[in-house]
Design a protein around this motif. Structure first.
Motif, PDB file in Angstrom:
ATOM      1  N   VAL A 203      32.278  36.887  31.483  1.00 13.71           N
ATOM      2  CA  VAL A 203      33.236  36.710  32.584  1.00 13.71           C
ATOM      3  C   VAL A 203      34.533  36.107  32.060  1.00 13.71           C
ATOM      4  O   VAL A 203      35.637  36.534  32.439  1.00 13.71           O
ATOM      5  CB  VAL A 203      32.629  35.826  33.695  1.00 13.71           C
ATOM      6  CG1 VAL A 203      33.710  35.406  34.699  1.00 13.71           C
ATOM      7  CG2 VAL A 203      31.499  36.562  34.404  1.00 13.71           C
ATOM      8  N   ALA A 204      34.419  35.116  31.163  1.00 10.14           N
ATOM      9  CA  ALA A 204      35.606  34.485  30.582  1.00 10.14           C
ATOM     10  C   ALA A 204      36.445  35.508  29.816  1.00 10.14           C
ATOM     11  O   ALA A 204      37.679  35.538  29.930  1.00 10.14           O
ATOM     12  CB  ALA A 204      35.199  33.340  29.653  1.00 10.14           C
ATOM     13  N   GLY A 205      35.773  36.372  29.035  1.00  4.72           N
ATOM     14  CA  GLY A 205      36.490  37.418  28.311  1.00  4.72           C
ATOM     15  C   GLY A 205      37.147  38.414  29.242  1.00  4.72           C
ATOM     16  O   GLY A 205      38.288  38.847  29.004  1.00  4.72           O
ATOM     17  N   THR A 206      36.435  38.764  30.319  1.00  6.91           N
ATOM     18  CA  THR A 206      36.984  39.704  31.301  1.00  6.91           C
ATOM     19  C   THR A 206      38.214  39.131  31.981  1.00  6.91           C
ATOM     20  O   THR A 206      39.209  39.835  32.201  1.00  6.91           O
ATOM     21  CB  THR A 206      35.919  40.057  32.353  1.00  6.91           C
ATOM     22  OG1 THR A 206      34.754  40.598  31.699  1.00  6.91           O
ATOM     23  CG2 THR A 206      36.456  41.065  33.347  1.00  6.91           C
ATOM     24  N   VAL A 207      38.162  37.835  32.322  1.00  6.60           N
ATOM     25  CA  VAL A 207      39.330  37.169  32.930  1.00  6.60           C
ATOM     26  C   VAL A 207      40.513  37.214  31.975  1.00  6.60           C
ATOM     27  O   VAL A 207      41.655  37.469  32.387  1.00  6.60           O
ATOM     28  CB  VAL A 207      38.992  35.710  33.301  1.00  6.60           C
ATOM     29  CG1 VAL A 207      40.250  34.948  33.721  1.00  6.60           C
ATOM     30  CG2 VAL A 207      37.959  35.674  34.423  1.00  6.60           C
ATOM     31  N   GLY A 208      40.253  36.967  30.671  1.00  4.03           N
ATOM     32  CA  GLY A 208      41.322  37.036  29.679  1.00  4.03           C
ATOM     33  C   GLY A 208      41.975  38.404  29.620  1.00  4.03           C
ATOM     34  O   GLY A 208      43.188  38.517  29.416  1.00  4.03           O
ATOM     35  N   ILE A 209      41.188  39.459  29.833  1.00  2.48           N
ATOM     36  CA  ILE A 209      41.730  40.823  29.837  1.00  2.48           C
ATOM     37  C   ILE A 209      42.494  41.109  31.131  1.00  2.48           C
ATOM     38  O   ILE A 209      43.601  41.662  31.101  1.00  2.48           O
ATOM     39  CB  ILE A 209      40.594  41.849  29.656  1.00  2.48           C
ATOM     40  CG1 ILE A 209      39.968  41.723  28.266  1.00  2.48           C
ATOM     41  CG2 ILE A 209      41.117  43.276  29.867  1.00  2.48           C
ATOM     42  CD1 ILE A 209      38.721  42.569  28.066  1.00  2.48           C
ATOM     43  N   LEU A 210      41.926  40.720  32.254  1.00  2.00           N
ATOM     44  CA  LEU A 210      42.542  41.035  33.551  1.00  2.00           C
ATOM     45  C   LEU A 210      43.883  40.337  33.738  1.00  2.00           C
ATOM     46  O   LEU A 210      44.756  40.845  34.448  1.00  2.00           O
ATOM     47  CB  LEU A 210      41.597  40.651  34.688  1.00  2.00           C
ATOM     48  CG  LEU A 210      40.315  41.493  34.807  1.00  2.00           C
ATOM     49  CD1 LEU A 210      39.437  40.966  35.929  1.00  2.00           C
ATOM     50  CD2 LEU A 210      40.657  42.966  35.032  1.00  2.00           C
ATOM     51  N   ILE A 211      44.061  39.175  33.100  1.00  2.00           N
ATOM     52  CA  ILE A 211      45.321  38.428  33.231  1.00  2.00           C
ATOM     53  C   ILE A 211      46.512  39.278  32.809  1.00  2.00           C
ATOM     54  O   ILE A 211      47.593  39.191  33.392  1.00  2.00           O
ATOM     55  CB  ILE A 211      45.246  37.112  32.420  1.00  2.00           C
ATOM     56  CG1 ILE A 211      44.462  36.063  33.209  1.00  2.00           C
ATOM     57  CG2 ILE A 211      46.630  36.586  32.068  1.00  2.00           C
ATOM     58  CD1 ILE A 211      44.300  34.748  32.491  1.00  2.00           C
ATOM     59  N   TRP A 212      46.318  40.103  31.755  1.00  2.00           N
ATOM     60  CA  TRP A 212      47.436  40.950  31.332  1.00  2.00           C
ATOM     61  C   TRP A 212      47.281  42.409  31.784  1.00  2.00           C
ATOM     62  O   TRP A 212      48.277  43.119  31.939  1.00  2.00           O
ATOM     63  CB  TRP A 212      47.598  40.906  29.806  1.00  2.00           C
ATOM     64  CG  TRP A 212      46.387  41.284  29.005  1.00  2.00           C
ATOM     65  CD1 TRP A 212      45.487  40.447  28.441  1.00  2.00           C
ATOM     66  CD2 TRP A 212      45.957  42.617  28.667  1.00  2.00           C
ATOM     67  NE1 TRP A 212      44.511  41.152  27.771  1.00  2.00           N
ATOM     68  CE2 TRP A 212      44.778  42.491  27.889  1.00  2.00           C
ATOM     69  CE3 TRP A 212      46.446  43.891  28.932  1.00  2.00           C
ATOM     70  CZ2 TRP A 212      44.088  43.596  27.389  1.00  2.00           C
ATOM     71  CZ3 TRP A 212      45.766  44.994  28.437  1.00  2.00           C
ATOM     72  CH2 TRP A 212      44.605  44.833  27.671  1.00  2.00           C
ATOM     73  N   LEU A 213      46.046  42.874  32.030  1.00  2.00           N
ATOM     74  CA  LEU A 213      45.844  44.273  32.385  1.00  2.00           C
ATOM     75  C   LEU A 213      46.357  44.581  33.795  1.00  2.00           C
ATOM     76  O   LEU A 213      46.982  45.629  34.018  1.00  2.00           O
ATOM     77  CB  LEU A 213      44.362  44.628  32.283  1.00  2.00           C
ATOM     78  CG  LEU A 213      44.004  46.085  32.596  1.00  2.00           C
ATOM     79  CD1 LEU A 213      44.757  47.038  31.668  1.00  2.00           C
ATOM     80  CD2 LEU A 213      42.504  46.305  32.493  1.00  2.00           C
ATOM     81  N   ILE A 214      46.121  43.676  34.743  1.00  2.00           N
ATOM     82  CA  ILE A 214      46.571  43.922  36.120  1.00  2.00           C
ATOM     83  C   ILE A 214      48.095  44.024  36.208  1.00  2.00           C
ATOM     84  O   ILE A 214      48.628  44.984  36.787  1.00  2.00           O
ATOM     85  CB  ILE A 214      46.022  42.838  37.069  1.00  2.00           C
ATOM     86  CG1 ILE A 214      44.499  42.984  37.193  1.00  2.00           C
ATOM     87  CG2 ILE A 214      46.679  42.933  38.447  1.00  2.00           C
ATOM     88  CD1 ILE A 214      43.844  41.878  37.981  1.00  2.00           C
ATOM     89  N   PRO A 215      48.859  43.069  35.625  1.00  2.00           N
ATOM     90  CA  PRO A 215      50.323  43.238  35.635  1.00  2.00           C
ATOM     91  C   PRO A 215      50.788  44.491  34.896  1.00  2.00           C
ATOM     92  O   PRO A 215      51.754  45.136  35.310  1.00  2.00           O
ATOM     93  CB  PRO A 215      50.827  41.973  34.923  1.00  2.00           C
ATOM     94  CG  PRO A 215      49.736  40.973  35.084  1.00  2.00           C
ATOM     95  CD  PRO A 215      48.470  41.767  35.059  1.00  2.00           C
ATOM     96  N   LEU A 216      50.085  44.847  33.805  1.00  2.00           N
ATOM     97  CA  LEU A 216      50.469  46.049  33.058  1.00  2.00           C
ATOM     98  C   LEU A 216      50.297  47.301  33.911  1.00  2.00           C
ATOM     99  O   LEU A 216      51.168  48.182  33.921  1.00  2.00           O
ATOM    100  CB  LEU A 216      49.629  46.147  31.783  1.00  2.00           C
ATOM    101  CG  LEU A 216      49.869  47.378  30.895  1.00  2.00           C
ATOM    102  CD1 LEU A 216      51.306  47.391  30.376  1.00  2.00           C
ATOM    103  CD2 LEU A 216      48.883  47.405  29.722  1.00  2.00           C
ATOM    104  N   LEU A 217      49.183  47.368  34.664  1.00  2.00           N
ATOM    105  CA  LEU A 217      48.964  48.511  35.563  1.00  2.00           C
ATOM    106  C   LEU A 217      50.010  48.540  36.670  1.00  2.00           C
ATOM    107  O   LEU A 217      50.483  49.617  37.065  1.00  2.00           O
ATOM    108  CB  LEU A 217      47.557  48.440  36.163  1.00  2.00           C
ATOM    109  CG  LEU A 217      46.398  48.797  35.216  1.00  2.00           C
ATOM    110  CD1 LEU A 217      45.065  48.441  35.860  1.00  2.00           C
ATOM    111  CD2 LEU A 217      46.443  50.280  34.850  1.00  2.00           C
ATOM    112  N   TRP A 218      50.363  47.381  37.166  1.00  2.00           N
ATOM    113  CA  TRP A 218      51.359  47.292  38.241  1.00  2.00           C
ATOM    114  C   TRP A 218      52.734  47.754  37.762  1.00  2.00           C
ATOM    115  O   TRP A 218      53.448  48.472  38.462  1.00  2.00           O
ATOM    116  CB  TRP A 218      51.416  45.850  38.747  1.00  2.00           C
ATOM    117  CG  TRP A 218      52.412  45.650  39.842  1.00  2.00           C
ATOM    118  CD1 TRP A 218      52.399  46.214  41.088  1.00  2.00           C
ATOM    119  CD2 TRP A 218      53.592  44.842  39.794  1.00  2.00           C
ATOM    120  NE1 TRP A 218      53.490  45.796  41.835  1.00  2.00           N
ATOM    121  CE2 TRP A 218      54.234  44.948  41.055  1.00  2.00           C
ATOM    122  CE3 TRP A 218      54.154  44.023  38.825  1.00  2.00           C
ATOM    123  CZ2 TRP A 218      55.412  44.276  41.349  1.00  2.00           C
ATOM    124  CZ3 TRP A 218      55.331  43.350  39.118  1.00  2.00           C
ATOM    125  CH2 TRP A 218      55.958  43.473  40.365  1.00  2.00           C
TER     126      TRP A 218
END
Length: 497
Positions: A203-218
């Motif tokens: 979960v910690a690793g996934t959070v680290g990915i989502l922090i930058w992946l969500i803005p990148l997709l946006w």
């Protein structure tokens, strides 16, 4: 402040780390480069103005975390060249900090100071800290993740657990800085996933990915990002990436990998280099051999009691896996920067050898004292030669590369005459020049068939890279830079017709 207080302050960790911090940031800012040295640097420089993955600003995997931090610094100081150098200096400090932490070396010790000096003056590390690229920040994040993931503290389970959480989180962040460094982390991450708290780590690793992946997709959009992933991935592995599938000469790949570490990485001798690099090499080999000779002999003699724990160490396994990865799947022939994550660990070996050379062994006899003085003398000479090579290379880095010199020459030529130039070059050189405002009629050459476009042109032709067939140039100029500053286009010729 009396003498005793001053001595205590100088020996304190905080004081010494403050000196290292100021040295790393200050030196990198002083060696800032104010030109675009190659195509990769151009893409990241353009991303400061217009972050657009579809336009390859930068190219996939988009490096969103690096670009975000660099953009923040750029908005504050309004100089993108300084922003990259400042980020490089900060990253260099954290590389030194976490390398010592991983090795459990105290900064107050002689070994700690040797390690700091070796890492601080690694030529490739310094050069990359001034380049407009994410590699140095990636190494810093990689080492931080390794430190927290592999931390050992059996007396405090809560601390060990929180360290692993941080390590996995930083692993997720690393993918947004330098995706290709992941293989070095894989063994450490897999070993921790055997733990009962594996779900929380994931979960910690996934959070680290989502922090930058969500803005990148946006910012980029799903369809655009998927297209970029498919195009760049296919191109990297099957076309322009310099992998073993496109450059299958295994011996060439092996020698270039070794050269990247030996000559590019640590500034040691290679055919054609300055004699002082030979001096550095000879002294270093002497130090390593003499300092470790007895240890190696004992290891081979005691076959039954050998400690093979090193070969099961997740960091060692990660380095081996990463070395295989870059050998097969990175452009090691033309780009030395792929070996960067390995250099801090190799630097520890050099520092340990220097420390052994300066440590008095056995009883304090006159012979041992003499040996220690000789050892200190060799170590001092090594650091003098080593730092000279690095500083000389860094100074050369502040001067324009061959392609940057051509850009300036054409820009000045364009200003001196009204007649429009016809520039003949490969598409990559065209992109470099167009992006920096050189206005001309560009004729990109992908095959010999493209040369037919030149039949109607008589004058005003400038060919970059290769001479035109069946034409005699009015002038020929060759531009150079040190290939150990940057392997890309270290020699380019320009022909005017």
């Amino acid at each position: 402040m009396n003498g005793e207080m001053w001595r205590q302050l100088r020996s304190s960790n905080l004081f010494l780390w403050s000196i290292v911090f100021v040295g790393c940031v200050g030196s990198r800012v002083l060696s800032t480069i104010y030109y675009i040295e190659d195509l990769d640097s151009l893409r990241f420089a353009l991303s400061m103005v217009d972050y657009d993955v579809a336009k390859l600003q930068p190219h996939f995997p988009a490096y969103p975390v690096f670009c975000f931090v660099a953009k923040l610094l750029y908005l504050v100081i309004r100089r993108y060249a300084l922003a990259f150098s400042l980020l490089g200096g900060l990253s260099t400090f954290f590389i030194i900090f976490f390398t010592l932490k991983i090795a459990k070396i105290e900064i107050t010790t002689i070994l700690g100071k040797f390690a700091i000096l070796v890492i601080f003056f690694i030529p490739l590390l310094w050069l990359m800290s001034n380049r407009y690229m994410p590699d140095i920040m990636g190494v810093a994040c990689l080492l931080a993740s390794l430190y927290f993931t592999t931390a050992q503290d059996e007396n405090d389970k809560n601390t060990l657990f929180s360290h692993c959480i941080i390590g996995f989180f930083l692993a997720g962040i690393l993918l947004g800085i330098r995706l290709s460094y992941l293989p070095l982390l894989v063994p450490a991450l897999l070993m921790k996933l055997k733990h009962s708290n594996r779900l929380r780590f994931m979960v910690a690793g996934t959070v680290g990915i989502l922090i930058w992946l969500i803005p990148l997709l946006w910012i980029t959009g799903w369809n655009t990002l998927v297209t970029a992933v498919q195009t760049q991935s296919h191109g990297h592995f099957s076309d322009f990436g310099g992998t073993v599938s496109t450059n299958p000469e295994l011996w060439v790949r092996f020698t270039k990998n070794f050269e990247s570490i030996f000559a590019d990485g640590f500034g040691l001798y290679w055919l054609g280099r300055h004699p002082i690099t030979a001096c550095t090499t000879i002294i270093l080999i002497t130090i390593v051999v003499v300092a470790n000779w007895q240890t190696v002999r004992k290891w081979f003699k005691k076959k039954q009691s050998r400690d093979n724990s090193l070969f099961l160490n997740p960091i060692f396994l990660g380095c081996v896996l990463y070395l295989v990865w870059i050998f097969l799947a990175q452009n090691v022939i033309h780009k030395s920067r792929h070996v960067l994550p390995l250099l801090p660990f190799l630097a520890l070996g050099i520092a340990l050898s220097c420390h052994r050379m300066t440590t008095l062994q056995g009883t304090a006899t006159a012979i041992n004292r003499k040996q220690r003085k000789i050892g200190w003398g060799l170590v001092v000479i090594f650091f003098l030669c080593y730092s000279y090579v690095t500083l000389h290379t860094v100074v050369q880095h502040t001067k324009p590369t061959a392609i940057a010199q051509i850009h300036k020459y054409l820009h000045d030529k364009q200003s001196e005459q009204d007649k429009k130039l016809h520039i003949v070059s490969v598409p990559l050189i065209k992109y470099y020049l167009v992006s920096q405002g050189v206005k001309a009629n560009y004729i990109p050459i992908k095959s010999e068939a493209d040369l037919a476009k030149l039949d109607e042109l008589e004058t005003g032709i400038v060919a970059i890279g290769s001479a035109l067939p069946d034409r005699v140039p009015k002038s020929e100029k060759t531009f150079y830079h040190n290939p150990y500053v940057n392997r890309m286009w270290s020699e380019l010729s320009l022909y005017e017709y």
